[in-house]
Design an enzyme around this catalytic site. Structure first.
Site, PDB file in Angstrom:
ATOM      1  N   HIS A 153      38.411  35.626  35.336  1.00  0.00           N
ATOM      2  CA  HIS A 153      37.062  35.320  35.871  1.00  0.00           C
ATOM      3  C   HIS A 153      36.782  33.743  35.911  1.00  0.00           C
ATOM      4  CE1 HIS A 153      32.663  35.817  36.843  1.00  0.00           C
ATOM      5  NE2 HIS A 153      32.835  37.069  36.300  1.00  0.00           N
ATOM      6  N   ASP A 352      41.169  47.149  54.127  1.00  0.00           N
ATOM      7  CA  ASP A 352      41.830  47.935  54.750  1.00  0.00           C
ATOM      8  C   ASP A 352      43.287  47.382  55.021  1.00  0.00           C
ATOM      9  OD1 ASP A 352      43.317  49.560  56.793  1.00  0.00           O
ATOM     10  OD2 ASP A 352      41.244  49.952  57.909  1.00  0.00           O
TER      11      ASP A 352
END
Length: 371
Positions: A153, A352
């Site tokens: 993070h 995708d």
């Protein structure tokens, strides 16, 4: 038969022309230092036919090249302060096979069993020198694929990682020279992490529409759901009516700074709003009133607030003072408070690889009570 790890390699992007940041020692902004010192896991599932591991490896090499921070490492300077060493050490890529069909473990868009095995075990103590991006490709007997992703993070917030995985614009890095800080000085108890269990809830579109109707005014899904969850966890905790409870709400400050920071800035640019009420008011006030408190607290994270923190960071650096992160560590107990992060604007569900969007997105399990 259990899952079998078949390969573990460090993938290093090859540059025809070296990225200008490669080799740099980039100081962490206070935004970076205020973020969780933790690897955040996410899981994406793809039904067969899914791309080959070789195709995914080549795609990863191309994707990481414009984001050299992710191929770097956290390191310490002579003063013991963290920085990002953009050293092109690479991304950890693990390949595994699972001797079952994906349909046997993927139920209603969720993994029927725990997901801890489908991403690398998260370091919990020392993250210096570890690969900042770690990806595990889990290939199922049917040809389905589950991708386990872990990113640190302090290298980038959720908005940045969403951009990395789904967007094509060239990222912006130059705002890492700006300094910020945050927080309100609270301290919380820390318990063994195995005492904390994550709970997944699904709120239907009809349920959310009903919540919005109860608010009685225009509000976002995030605002009405936060009001609802705040009410329910406060009731479950059975706190004293006069006790105060607040929620730490993550706010993307890119568009709130003056001048605005580009939305394609890669790094951390989150501050926190703190809606606060007495327990009796959380439980007894209308949904509209609680949403109003949340909205007002978020609205206070404006350009003046951001600038005041820029100034504060500058004063601290001038005086040689160290600033300490207020983000929770693993095992933190927030009670009577809470923290809420909205992933509604992230685009992981659009990732995708050429055979369609993922059939499931599993958010992270993080051992923090009240998150």
């Amino acid at each position: 038969r259990p899952m079998e790890i078949t390969s573990s390699t460090m993938v290093k992007p090859a540059y025809a022309v070296p990225h200008p940041l490669v080799g740099e020692m980039v100081p962490l902004t206070v935004f970076d230092r205020a973020a969780l010192d933790i690897f955040v896991p996410t899981v994406l599932a793809y039904r067969a036919p899914a791309p080959s591991n070789e195709a995914l490896r080549e795609g990863l090499l191309k994707a990481v090249a414009p984001y050299p921070h992710l191929a770097g490492r956290l390191a310490l300077n002579d003063q013991g302060r963290r920085f990002l060493h953009v050293n092109n050490e690479g991304v950890l890529l693990i390949e595994a096979t699972v001797p079952v069909d994906l349909a046997d473990v993927l139920v209603d868009g969720r993994m029927a069993a725990g997901v801890e095995d489908i991403y690398r075990s998260l370091p919990t103590q020392e993250n210096i020198g570890a690969a900042l991006l770690q990806i595990q490709l889990n290939r199922y007997k049917c040809g389905g694929l589950v991708v386990g992703i872990c990113s640190h993070h302090q290298a980038a917030d959720g908005h940045s990682m969403s951009m990395f995985f789904t967007a094509t614009p060239t990222p912006v890095f130059d705002h890492r020279s700006r300094e910020f800080t945050c927080g309100d000085g609270d301290t919380y108890a820390v318990v063994p992490m195995d005492r904390i269990r994550n709970l997944t809830l699904h709120f239907t579109a009809e349920f959310v529409a009903d919540l919005k109707a109860r608010v009685g005014a225009r509000c976002s899904r995030f605002q009405c759901l936060l009001a609802h969850v705040w009410k329910k966890i406060t009731a479950a905790r059975d706190q004293k009516p006069e006790e105060f409870t607040k929620v730490r709400v993550a706010v993307n400050c890119r568009g709130r700074a003056d001048p605005p920071v580009p939305m394609d800035f890669f790094g951390n640019m989150v501050l926190w709003a703190f809606p606060r009420l007495q327990v009796r008011d959380v439980l007894n006030s209308s949904y509209g009133s609680v949403v109003g408190v949340i909205r007002d607290a978020v609205a206070r994270i404006d350009d003046e607030y951001v600038q005041s923190l820029v100034d504060f960071g500058g004063v601290a650096d001038t005086n040689g003072e160290e600033l300490f992160a207020t983000a929770a560590t693993a095992g933190t107990m927030f009670c009577p408070d809470a923290e809420v992060d909205s992933w509604l604007g992230f685009r992981f569900h659009q990732l995708d690889f050429g055979t369609g969007a993922p059939s499931a997105f599993i958010p992270p399990d993080l051992p923090i009570e009240g998150l």
